[in-house]
Design a protein around this motif. Structure first.
Motif, short mmCIF file in Angstrom:
data_model
loop_
_atom_site.label_atom_id
_atom_site.label_comp_id
_atom_site.label_asym_id
_atom_site.label_seq_id
_atom_site.Cartn_x
_atom_site.Cartn_y
_atom_site.Cartn_z
N GLU A 1 0.81 -1.22 0.00
CA GLU A 1 0.00 0.00 0.00
C GLU A 1 0.84 1.27 0.00
O GLU A 1 0.32 2.38 -0.11
N LYS A 2 2.16 1.11 0.13
CA LYS A 2 3.05 2.27 0.28
C LYS A 2 2.84 3.31 -0.82
O LYS A 2 2.64 4.49 -0.53
N LYS A 3 2.88 2.90 -2.04
CA LYS A 3 2.78 3.85 -3.16
C LYS A 3 1.44 4.58 -3.14
O LYS A 3 1.39 5.80 -3.28
N ALA A 4 0.37 3.83 -2.94
CA ALA A 4 -0.96 4.44 -2.95
C ALA A 4 -1.15 5.42 -1.79
O ALA A 4 -1.69 6.53 -1.97
N VAL A 5 -0.68 5.05 -0.60
CA VAL A 5 -0.81 5.94 0.57
C VAL A 5 0.06 7.18 0.37
O VAL A 5 -0.39 8.30 0.62
N THR A 6 1.27 6.99 -0.11
CA THR A 6 2.17 8.12 -0.35
C THR A 6 1.58 9.08 -1.37
O THR A 6 1.56 10.30 -1.15
N GLU A 7 1.09 8.56 -2.48
CA GLU A 7 0.48 9.42 -3.51
C GLU A 7 -0.74 10.15 -2.98
O GLU A 7 -0.91 11.35 -3.22
N ALA A 8 -1.59 9.44 -2.26
CA ALA A 8 -2.81 10.08 -1.71
C ALA A 8 -2.42 11.18 -0.71
O ALA A 8 -3.02 12.26 -0.71
N TYR A 9 -1.42 10.91 0.13
CA TYR A 9 -0.96 11.90 1.10
C TYR A 9 -0.49 13.17 0.39
O TYR A 9 -0.94 14.28 0.72
#
Length: 177
Positions: free
Chosen positions: A68-76
């Motif tokens: 989920e790292k990429k998705a959470v980072t992008e959303a943040y």
């Protein structure tokens, strides 16, 4: 071993992390012991930027092995970009020249990342890495606040970055395990 699914959606996680990065309580606690001679406006301004950047860095660090790292980072960062656009619009209305908060954040990120790159390249132990980062961040924060040798500023930057890391770590542990 069965993989545990997060108990929050990516959007909910990013929103919680943005709220952490914008928390005035965290910034106020980190800079609470400043002597009277300190320019509190500069310290609070730089502190808010460090808090945003610290949370962003911590997401990548603590989610390094998570899918989920990429998705959470992008959303943040997308949420912070929207916040920055709105802030820039409001602040620009009161200034003679346009103000671009995201550009200022990017500049600060480049400054801190330059400090991180030296530390990350030489660290082998995660605890040593974190201690080295805290030291470098505190010193960089103090310099940006105009008091390169001011121990109060160094400790405030160190404390603020540490609180950001611990806040993200605690939050992610609670929703990902």
């Amino acid at each position: 071993m069965k993989r545990v699914e997060p108990i929050h959606t990516i959007q909910e996680m990013a929103e919680s992390l943005v709220n952490l990065s914008l928390s005035p309580e965290v910034a106020a606690f980190a800079v609470r012991d400043m002597p009277a001679r300190t320019n509190r406006t500069v310290v609070e301004y730089e502190g808010r930027m460090l808090q945003i950047l610290g949370v962003g860095w911590a997401i990548s660090y603590f989610m390094a092995e998570r899918p989920e790292k990429k998705a959470v980072t992008e959303a943040y960062w997308n949420m912070l970009f929207d916040f920055s656009k709105n802030l820039s619009t409001v602040v620009s209305a009161t200034l003679p020249e346009p103000f671009d908060y995201i550009r200022v954040l990017k500049s600060r990120m480049d400054t801190y990342l330059a400090e991180f790159s030296d530390v990350e390249a030489s660290a082998k132990d995660p605890a040593a890495l974190q201690n080295d980062l805290l030291t470098r961040v505190g010193m960089t924060f103090a310099r940006l606040c105009g008091g390169e040798d001011d121990v109060y500023l160094i400790l405030a930057g160190n404390r603020l970055f540490h609180l950001s890391l611990e806040g993200v770590k605690h939050y992610l542990t609670s929703v990902l395990s």
